[in-house]
Motif scaffolding. Structure first.
Motif, PDB file in Angstrom:
ATOM      1  N   GLU A 231       0.837  -1.198   0.000  1.00  0.00           N
ATOM      2  CA  GLU A 231       0.000   0.000   0.000  1.00  0.00           C
ATOM      3  C   GLU A 231       0.878   1.257   0.000  1.00  0.00           C
ATOM      4  O   GLU A 231       1.848   1.348   0.745  1.00  0.00           O
ATOM      5  CB  GLU A 231      -0.920  -0.002   1.214  1.00  0.00           C
ATOM      6  N   VAL A 232       0.511   2.212  -0.848  1.00  0.00           N
ATOM      7  CA  VAL A 232       1.269   3.459  -0.967  1.00  0.00           C
ATOM      8  C   VAL A 232       0.923   4.370   0.187  1.00  0.00           C
ATOM      9  O   VAL A 232      -0.248   4.717   0.397  1.00  0.00           O
ATOM     10  CB  VAL A 232       0.990   4.160  -2.312  1.00  0.00           C
ATOM     11  N   SER A 302       5.972   2.924   0.341  1.00  0.00           N
ATOM     12  CA  SER A 302       4.925   1.904   0.461  1.00  0.00           C
ATOM     13  C   SER A 302       5.304   0.929   1.570  1.00  0.00           C
ATOM     14  O   SER A 302       6.448   0.901   2.051  1.00  0.00           O
ATOM     15  CB  SER A 302       4.738   1.165  -0.860  1.00  0.00           C
TER      16      SER A 302
END
Length: 423
Positions: A231-232, A302
């Motif tokens: 996930e960024v 991330s």
């Protein structure tokens, strides 16, 4: 010659007149003639005197009539003297002028010698300047050749610029390779000890962060995942080509802002708490790569794995080149689709079109979200409006997605959808 002839003529005339006068006087004496009642002797004397006077008068008269010089001597002597004085004065004046001219000539000669020396010196300087000019021309030619080579290199660099995206994408693989190389340096004891010390420091720091995070969280739901793998957390742009110190500072600021965003998302009141952990070696390597790159670089932070409440966020740095992908108003994707006026079909048509727009933007170089794979977002009201616009048409309809603003690699892509009949 003229004077000799004149003297001879005067001598002959004087002799003839004297002879005539002598004869006349003798004749007068013999005849005992008397003039003015004088005695013949006296008369003879008077005749002789008169004859002498006539000789002189006739001689002068003849000379005057014959010779211009005699006339000048008798009648123009004063004028001749005055003219002679004037000529003498003029000669003196001309002599003075001649002396002045000689002095001026000597001065001019001196000046000429000085000018000649100056001209010679100027000629020598000119020759030296010509030599220097030839050297400058040679340097200019070298500079022109260097500029041409530089332009050629620049053209090659421009052609190679398109390859940078793939090169930057390979940085992760290069990083892994570097990590493997670092792991293979076990034989180098000094480096191994340094790496061991740094690793132990990171482990200690991670443990401290874990304890601090557990103490700082006010509400904890055990086992709840707050961040998924990949996930960024944040995306920022860092200028390349700067000093390592400046790049390190800019990259550190990006990490600090990401940490603050995580704290806001988790609702942690202590804003000084460090919940984001990135390996120091990875951070230093990223800073060095950005400093060596002469263009802006996208820094995307991330997560490495799933993160639950109470645990620190283990992050990683991803680097990408940032360049202009779409100018404002540029067409991202366009196609002709069927429209039947049905709401469900219109929605399906729009959704398929948006997926194709997203794929075209990704192929063009815009970074997608690693989890969702999207390059932008659209509100429900916007989607509803577009579906209603498509629903108004029947038959062939042309859909065109254009960029609302200048869009770079980092995104996000904001589009404007144009709809018109394709008939």
């Amino acid at each position: 010659m003229y004077g000799v002839v004149l003297i001879a003529i005067i001598a002959v005339m004087g002799g003839a007149i004297a002879y005539i006068g002598d004869k006349l006087g003798t004749k007068v004496g013999k005849k005992k003639l008397s003039i003015f009642g004088l005695r013949p002797k006296h008369t003879s004397i008077i005749v002789t005197i008169v004859t002498g006077i006539l000789i002189s008068a006739i001689t002068l008269g003849f000379m005057t009539a014959v010779s211009w010089d005699v006339r000048t001597a008798l009648f123009g002597m004063e004028e001749l003297k005055a003219e002679l004085v004037s000529l003498n004065n003029e000669v003196d004046s001309k002599s003075n002028e001649l002396e002045r001219s000689r002095a001026a000539l000597e001065t001019k000669t001196t000046e000429y010698v000085a000018i000649s020396a100056k001209v010679k010196d100027t000629a020598e300087r000119l020759a030296q300047i010509m030599v220097e000019l030839d050297e400058v021309a040679a340097e200019r030619d070298k500079a022109a050749d260097a500029l041409s080579l530089l332009q050629s290199d620049y053209s090659l660099a421009q052609r190679d610029l398109a390859k940078y995206q793939g090169d930057i994408k390979n940085l992760q693989a290069i990083k892994k390779e570097l990590d493997s190389r670092i792991a293979g340096l076990n034989t180098k004891m000094n480096e191994l000890n340094t790496a061991k010390t740094a690793l132990q420091s990171d482990v200690d720091r991670l443990n401290d962060l874990t304890v601090s995070l557990k103490k700082g969280l006010q509400s904890v739901r055990e086992g709840t995942v707050v961040f998924r793998t990949g996930e960024v957390l944040s995306t920022s742009v860092v200028a390349g080509g700067k000093s390592l110190e400046a790049t390190t500072s800019s990259l550190g600021e990006a990490v600090y802002k990401t940490n603050a965003q995580i704290l806001d998302k988790l609702g942690v009141s202590d804003k000084k708490l460090e919940v984001l952990w990135i390996a120091r070696s990875e951070f230093d390597q990223a800073a060095a790569l950005i400093a060596e790159t002469n263009q802006p670089v996208i820094v995307r932070i991330s997560t490495v794995g799933n993160t639950v409440y109470g645990e620190p966020v283990i992050g990683r740095l991803e680097l990408f080149p940032n360049h202009l992908v779409y100018n404002k108003g540029a067409v991202v994707y366009s196609e002709v689709a069927d429209a039947s006026g049905n709401a469900q079909q219109a929605e399906e048509t729009v959704m398929v079109f948006l997926q194709k727009v997203n794929a075209a933007a990704v192929n063009q170089g815009i970074l997608p979200d690693p989890i969702q794979g999207t390059v932008g977002s659209m509100s429900g009201s916007q989607l509803f409006e577009i579906v209603n616009r498509v629903k108004r048409y029947s038959g062939k309809v042309e859909l065109t997605a254009a960029a609302k603003t200048d869009t770079y690699t980092a995104g996000p892509l904001q589009i404007e959808i144009r709809i018109k009949s394709a008939l």
